[in-house]
Design an enzyme around this catalytic site. Structure first.
Site, PDB file in Angstrom:
ATOM      1  N   TRP A   1      -2.963  -2.600  -1.503  1.00 19.55           N
ATOM      2  CA  TRP A   1      -2.520  -3.941  -1.891  1.00 19.55           C
ATOM      3  C   TRP A   1      -3.232  -4.882  -0.930  1.00 19.55           C
ATOM      4  O   TRP A   1      -2.947  -4.890   0.269  1.00 19.55           O
ATOM      5  CB  TRP A   1      -1.004  -4.023  -1.747  1.00 19.55           C
ATOM      6  CG  TRP A   1      -0.383  -5.290  -2.237  1.00 19.55           C
ATOM      7  CD1 TRP A   1      -0.114  -5.630  -3.526  1.00 19.55           C
ATOM      8  CD2 TRP A   1       0.085  -6.380  -1.437  1.00 19.55           C
ATOM      9  NE1 TRP A   1       0.482  -6.862  -3.576  1.00 19.55           N
ATOM     10  CE2 TRP A   1       0.619  -7.349  -2.318  1.00 19.55           C
ATOM     11  CE3 TRP A   1       0.101  -6.648  -0.067  1.00 19.55           C
ATOM     12  CZ2 TRP A   1       1.165  -8.546  -1.867  1.00 19.55           C
ATOM     13  CZ3 TRP A   1       0.648  -7.848   0.381  1.00 19.55           C
ATOM     14  CH2 TRP A   1       1.169  -8.777  -0.528  1.00 19.55           C
TER      15      TRP A   1
ATOM     16  N   LYS B   1       6.501  -3.945  -4.138  1.00 19.32           N
ATOM     17  CA  LYS B   1       7.921  -3.592  -4.126  1.00 19.32           C
ATOM     18  C   LYS B   1       8.490  -3.608  -2.720  1.00 19.32           C
ATOM     19  O   LYS B   1       9.586  -4.058  -2.476  1.00 19.32           O
ATOM     20  CB  LYS B   1       8.104  -2.205  -4.758  1.00 19.32           C
ATOM     21  CG  LYS B   1       9.554  -1.763  -4.867  1.00 19.32           C
ATOM     22  CD  LYS B   1      10.313  -2.646  -5.837  1.00 19.32           C
ATOM     23  CE  LYS B   1      11.789  -2.322  -5.883  1.00 19.32           C
ATOM     24  NZ  LYS B   1      12.526  -3.399  -6.577  1.00 19.32           N
TER      25      LYS B   1
ATOM     26  N   HIS C   1      18.765 -36.656  -8.376  1.00 19.03           N
ATOM     27  CA  HIS C   1      18.099 -37.093  -7.141  1.00 19.03           C
ATOM     28  C   HIS C   1      16.608 -36.769  -7.165  1.00 19.03           C
ATOM     29  O   HIS C   1      15.951 -36.813  -6.128  1.00 19.03           O
ATOM     30  CB  HIS C   1      18.770 -36.444  -5.924  1.00 19.03           C
ATOM     31  CG  HIS C   1      20.207 -36.854  -5.771  1.00 19.03           C
ATOM     32  ND1 HIS C   1      20.584 -38.125  -5.448  1.00 19.03           N
ATOM     33  CD2 HIS C   1      21.361 -36.152  -5.945  1.00 19.03           C
ATOM     34  CE1 HIS C   1      21.908 -38.212  -5.417  1.00 19.03           C
ATOM     35  NE2 HIS C   1      22.395 -37.016  -5.711  1.00 19.03           N
TER      36      HIS C   1
ATOM     37  N   GLU D   1       8.500 -14.390 -11.234  1.00 20.03           N
ATOM     38  CA  GLU D   1       7.729 -13.243 -10.742  1.00 20.03           C
ATOM     39  C   GLU D   1       7.225 -12.320 -11.847  1.00 20.03           C
ATOM     40  O   GLU D   1       6.173 -11.700 -11.685  1.00 20.03           O
ATOM     41  CB  GLU D   1       8.454 -12.476  -9.629  1.00 20.03           C
ATOM     42  CG  GLU D   1       9.699 -11.733 -10.000  1.00 20.03           C
ATOM     43  CD  GLU D   1      10.322 -11.006  -8.797  1.00 20.03           C
ATOM     44  OE1 GLU D   1      11.518 -10.727  -8.848  1.00 20.03           O
ATOM     45  OE2 GLU D   1       9.611 -10.706  -7.816  1.00 20.03           O
TER      46      GLU D   1
ATOM     47  N   CYS E   1       0.822  -1.223   0.000  1.00 18.20           N
ATOM     48  CA  CYS E   1       0.000   0.000   0.000  1.00 18.20           C
ATOM     49  C   CYS E   1       0.848   1.262   0.000  1.00 18.20           C
ATOM     50  O   CYS E   1       1.977   1.270   0.489  1.00 18.20           O
ATOM     51  CB  CYS E   1      -0.864   0.031   1.246  1.00 18.20           C
ATOM     52  SG  CYS E   1      -1.875  -1.423   1.468  1.00 18.20           S
TER      53      CYS E   1
ATOM     54  N   GLU F   1      18.168 -17.034  -8.335  1.00 16.78           N
ATOM     55  CA  GLU F   1      17.752 -15.665  -8.654  1.00 16.78           C
ATOM     56  C   GLU F   1      17.155 -15.606 -10.065  1.00 16.78           C
ATOM     57  O   GLU F   1      16.147 -14.927 -10.299  1.00 16.78           O
ATOM     58  CB  GLU F   1      18.953 -14.716  -8.494  1.00 16.78           C
ATOM     59  CG  GLU F   1      18.723 -13.270  -8.883  1.00 16.78           C
ATOM     60  CD  GLU F   1      17.601 -12.571  -8.121  1.00 16.78           C
ATOM     61  OE1 GLU F   1      17.075 -13.115  -7.142  1.00 16.78           O
ATOM     62  OE2 GLU F   1      17.234 -11.464  -8.558  1.00 16.78           O
TER      63      GLU F   1
ATOM     64  N   ARG G   1       5.021   0.272  -6.146  1.00 19.34           N
ATOM     65  CA  ARG G   1       4.996  -0.551  -4.941  1.00 19.34           C
ATOM     66  C   ARG G   1       4.044  -1.744  -5.091  1.00 19.34           C
ATOM     67  O   ARG G   1       4.115  -2.695  -4.325  1.00 19.34           O
ATOM     68  CB  ARG G   1       4.545   0.291  -3.738  1.00 19.34           C
ATOM     69  CG  ARG G   1       5.539   1.369  -3.371  1.00 19.34           C
ATOM     70  CD  ARG G   1       4.919   2.379  -2.441  1.00 19.34           C
ATOM     71  NE  ARG G   1       4.641   1.842  -1.120  1.00 19.34           N
ATOM     72  CZ  ARG G   1       5.434   1.950  -0.070  1.00 19.34           C
ATOM     73  NH1 ARG G   1       6.593   2.546  -0.191  1.00 19.34           N
ATOM     74  NH2 ARG G   1       5.093   1.458   1.097  1.00 19.34           N
TER      75      ARG G   1
ATOM     76  N   ASN H   1      -1.575   1.895   6.012  1.00 18.29           N
ATOM     77  CA  ASN H   1      -0.696   0.825   5.517  1.00 18.29           C
ATOM     78  C   ASN H   1      -0.367  -0.075   6.697  1.00 18.29           C
ATOM     79  O   ASN H   1      -0.178   0.428   7.805  1.00 18.29           O
ATOM     80  CB  ASN H   1       0.647   1.375   5.017  1.00 18.29           C
ATOM     81  CG  ASN H   1       0.527   2.093   3.708  1.00 18.29           C
ATOM     82  OD1 ASN H   1      -0.550   2.179   3.139  1.00 18.29           O
ATOM     83  ND2 ASN H   1       1.638   2.616   3.240  1.00 18.29           N
ATOM     84  N   GLY H   2      -0.223  -1.367   6.448  1.00 17.40           N
ATOM     85  CA  GLY H   2       0.153  -2.275   7.537  1.00 17.40           C
ATOM     86  C   GLY H   2      -0.993  -3.209   7.853  1.00 17.40           C
ATOM     87  O   GLY H   2      -1.938  -3.352   7.073  1.00 17.40           O
TER      88      GLY H   2
ATOM     89  N   LYS I   1      13.362 -14.397 -10.875  1.00 22.90           N
ATOM     90  CA  LYS I   1      13.052 -13.326 -11.832  1.00 22.90           C
ATOM     91  C   LYS I   1      12.034 -13.813 -12.846  1.00 22.90           C
ATOM     92  O   LYS I   1      11.064 -13.129 -13.134  1.00 22.90           O
ATOM     93  CB  LYS I   1      14.309 -12.842 -12.591  1.00 22.90           C
ATOM     94  CG  LYS I   1      15.305 -12.034 -11.827  1.00 22.90           C
ATOM     95  CD  LYS I   1      14.886 -10.622 -11.509  1.00 22.90           C
ATOM     96  CE  LYS I   1      14.172 -10.555 -10.185  1.00 22.90           C
ATOM     97  NZ  LYS I   1      14.937 -10.409  -8.994  1.00 22.90           N
TER      98      LYS I   1
HETATM   99  C1  AGP Z   1      12.735  -9.357  -5.902  1.00 18.73           C
HETATM  100  O1  AGP Z   1      12.665  -9.389  -7.262  1.00 18.73           O
HETATM  101  C2  AGP Z   1      11.525  -9.409  -5.163  1.00 18.73           C
HETATM  102  N1  AGP Z   1      10.475  -8.679  -5.687  1.00 18.73           N
HETATM  103  C3  AGP Z   1      11.540  -9.670  -3.671  1.00 18.73           C
HETATM  104  O2  AGP Z   1      11.936 -10.997  -3.539  1.00 18.73           O
HETATM  105  C4  AGP Z   1      12.440  -8.809  -2.766  1.00 18.73           C
HETATM  106  O3  AGP Z   1      13.776  -9.036  -3.050  1.00 18.73           O
HETATM  107  C5  AGP Z   1      12.119  -9.120  -1.300  1.00 18.73           C
HETATM  108  O4  AGP Z   1      10.786  -8.798  -1.040  1.00 18.73           O
HETATM  109  C6  AGP Z   1      13.034  -8.410  -0.336  1.00 18.73           C
HETATM  110  O5  AGP Z   1      12.915  -7.039  -0.441  1.00 18.73           O
HETATM  111  P1  AGP Z   1      14.003  -6.058   0.172  1.00 18.73           P
HETATM  112  O6  AGP Z   1      15.272  -6.296  -0.551  1.00 18.73           O
HETATM  113  O7  AGP Z   1      13.433  -4.679  -0.071  1.00 18.73           O
HETATM  114  O8  AGP Z   1      14.107  -6.374   1.629  1.00 18.73           O
END
Ligand code: AGP
Length: 609
Positions: A74, A604, A505, A489, A2, A482, A27, A99-100, A486
């Site tokens: 969100w 974000k 395995h 997501e 949010c 990683e 975000r 927010n929260g 990517k």
């Molecule tokens: C990365 O592509 C992500 N969207 C997510 O995994 C992110 O890295 C994670 O939420 C941690 O965020 P931060 O680095 O702001 O703590």
């Protein structure tokens, strides 16, 4: 996650609020809304969907006011919908954005229903607006009503609230979720991120946990959790407005991938004397702290966690120092054993990730002597909560998928490896060699970016796939993880990463012509082992995509696609091999037509659990 914007000014604040929301879109959100006080009444517009739809609704049915609050939601409690969108309003008197997560919302809701309050949403937030209204009837003051309300809240919050009973007062508070105050000339603002306010001010006050602020046309008063008036420092932001613009690029993610050479160069700048790391870059006390460190505990989430996993290889093989890495959301609820003289290292792009902050708190509770944050946001909670800090200087990262933040985190972690390694296994010759490699890195990344067209062509082959397998070994296994993160997501293709030796395995059972297998194959001591693993895939008719350096003698054929990067016989090759995987995910997502910068369901800055 949010986003909040609020303003009190001598002009119509609606355009400021809408522009602020637009700047918070990165975000992640699913609905948006605005409320102002106009002619002594709360006027509100809300929309499920994008800020542009909200702006169009306001254009069609205008509202205006000199005080207002706005929000991008969100969804956590209650589906994405207009009725769940903020601001929430109580009895046409109080409007509130939040927010929260309010953890005790069910109890409060029952009490309020019994007291005759009517609920119009499924959100946890609505209890807060009713509670403020209720307190307002008792105290007659919005500030006091908010003070009394937050005393009853459990959970995390950043809140902005206005009331028709005091049309010149905006009250804001925070605990566990970020909130910043922007100072204009005779006008004042609130936002969950400075990016929202850069068009109207560069001067900010970062509220501390528990702070409550009252904004009026005369100025800002801040009170701490105990209700005492407090002064908080005013900071001038150096973030450039154009740093958060997309420019010629099609997406922020694409821009941020291409910014990596500069981001890495800036992260290194001023932190070395020749080829000698300046330890004070981590803070004045860093040398004394590093002298005591005997082990490292890294805590992070998502991409930042992957950076930590790479660092573990460096810490143990180069520095000779034991290193544990754990997902913050697990660490915070475990019963971890922390060895004496362990340096707790948190890694975070945003510095506001709730799990990482809580894990740090848990580590401190367990007696961690020293903490170090590797973070991209100077004004973040994580930086404030840590003893030592190394800021990555990636610049604002808007795309939800983290790219330049990750590679600069790796650079920062290698710097930490050098600092600790000096006191353990690392000799001066190796330190100098790695420092030279660090300074050569921006140019090396530029070289890899040249592969963009070839990677785009390869991406076409992924467009109709449902699954993908990523393989790596050693410090490149986290890079495979990683790469898989990517891809999943932003393209929504299900992707998993395995250490290549694990293939036989279990996951080998999945390999067939429909399962692309992406291998990260640098020329290192594990290359021969990895090549055997690739043969295992070929023998099962799998489609192989090998990201290798020029020395790999795997012959391309109809089912083996080899993409070579410049030779990488050095410790920093995980950074180099990250870039083609970022480009692959980006192009596959573009071809599949997803919302690259704002992938569905993701945020974000993950400021809730
Ligand atoms: C990365 O592509 C992500 N969207 C997510 O995994 C992110 O890295 C994670 O939420 C941690 O965020 P931060 O680095 O702001 O703590």
């Amino acid at each position: 996650m949010c986003g909040i914007v609020g303003a009190i000014a001598q002009r119509n604040v609606v355009p400021i609020l809408i522009e602020g929301l637009r700047r918070l879109e990165y975000r992640g959100y699913d609905s948006a809304g605005v409320a102002v006080i106009q002619d002594g009444e709360i006027r509100r517009r809300r929309k499920q969907g994008k800020v542009a739809e909200l702006a169009a609704a306001i254009e069609a049915d205008p509202i205006e006011g000199r005080i207002g609050i706005a929000h991008t939601r969100w969804a956590t409690h209650g589906v994405p919908s207009e009725r769940n969108a903020h601001p929430h309003v109580c009895r046409n008197t109080v409007a509130l954005v939040h927010n929260g997560i309010i953890e005790n919302h069910e109890t409060l809701r029952e009490e309020q229903i019994a007291a005759g309050y009517e609920f119009t949403s499924e959100t946890d937030t609505e209890v807060v607006v009713h509670a403020v209204y209720d307190q307002l009837q008792r105290t007659g003051s919005l500030l006091e009503a908010v003070q009394a309300t937050v005393a009853k809240l459990e959970g995390a919050y950043a809140i902005g609230v206005i009331s028709v009973t005091e049309p010149d007062v905006l009250v804001a508070c925070r605990k566990g979720s970020p909130l910043v105050i922007g100072l204009g000339i005779g006008e004042y603002f609130i936002a969950s991120d400075i990016a929202a306010l850069l068009p109207v001010t560069r001067r900010f006050i970062f509220l501390e946990d528990g702070d409550i602020a009252e904004l009026t046309p005369e100025g800002v008063r801040i009170f701490d959790e105990a209700g005492n008036p407090v002064e908080r420092p005013v900071k001038d932001s150096e973030v450039q407005l154009d740093a958060v613009e997309r420019g010629e690029y099609r997406h922020y993610m694409q821009k941020e991938i291409f910014e990596q050479p500069r981001a890495i160069a800036e992260t290194l700048e001023g932190r070395f004397n020749g080829l000698k790391l300046i330890e004070e870059a981590f803070g004045n006390d860093a040398p004394a702290v590093f002298d005591r460190v005997k082990a490292v505990q890294i805590l992070a989430c998502g991409t930042s966690y992957h950076a930590g996993l790479v660092a573990r290889y460096w810490m143990e093989s180069l520095a000779g120092i034991p290193c544990n890495v754990e997902v913050a959301s697990e660490y915070r609820y475990r019963d971890p054993v922390l060895l004496p003289d362990t340096l707790v290292v948190t890694i975070s792009q945003s510095g506001e990730t709730a799990d990482t902050l809580a894990a740090l708190e848990e580590a401190k509770r367990r007696g961690a002597l020293h903490s170090l944050a590797i973070c991209n946001v100077q004004e973040s909670s994580l930086v404030r909560e840590s003893d030592l800090v190394l800021l990555t200087r990636a610049g604002p990262e808007i795309g939800v998928a983290s790219t330049k933040a990750f590679t600069t985190q790796l650079v920062a972690l290698m710097m930490l490896t050098l600092a600790l390694g000096r006191r353990h296994r690392l000799d001066r010759v190796t330190e100098k060699r790695i420092a030279s490699q660090l300074f050569a890195l921006p140019a090396r990344v530029e070289d890899v970016l040249e592969l963009d067209d070839r990677i785009r062509a390869l991406s076409e082959r992924f467009a109709d796939k449902q699954h993908a397998l990523f393989l790596g070994r050693g410090s490149h296994y986290p890079i495979a993880m990683e790469g898989a993160l990517k891809l999943k997501e932003i393209s929504y293709i299900h992707a998993e990463a395995y250490p290549a030796g694990e293939l036989k395995h279990g996951p080998l059972a999945l390999v067939d012509a429909d399962m692309p297998v992406i291998a990260v194959a640098p020329n290192n001591s594990l290359l021969e082992k990895l090549k055997s693993n690739l043969q295992e895939v070929k023998a099962r008719g799998g489609e192989l995509y090998v990201f290798a350096d020029e020395t790999l003698d795997v012959q391309p054929d109809d089912h083996t696609h080899v993409l070579t990067v410049t030779p990488t016989e050095n410790e920093l090759s995980p950074v180099i091999f990250t870039v083609p995987l970022q480009l692959l995910a980006y192009h596959v997502a573009v071809i599949r037509g997803t919302d690259v910068d704002k992938p569905r369901n993701l945020a974000k800055s993950v400021t809730v659990e």
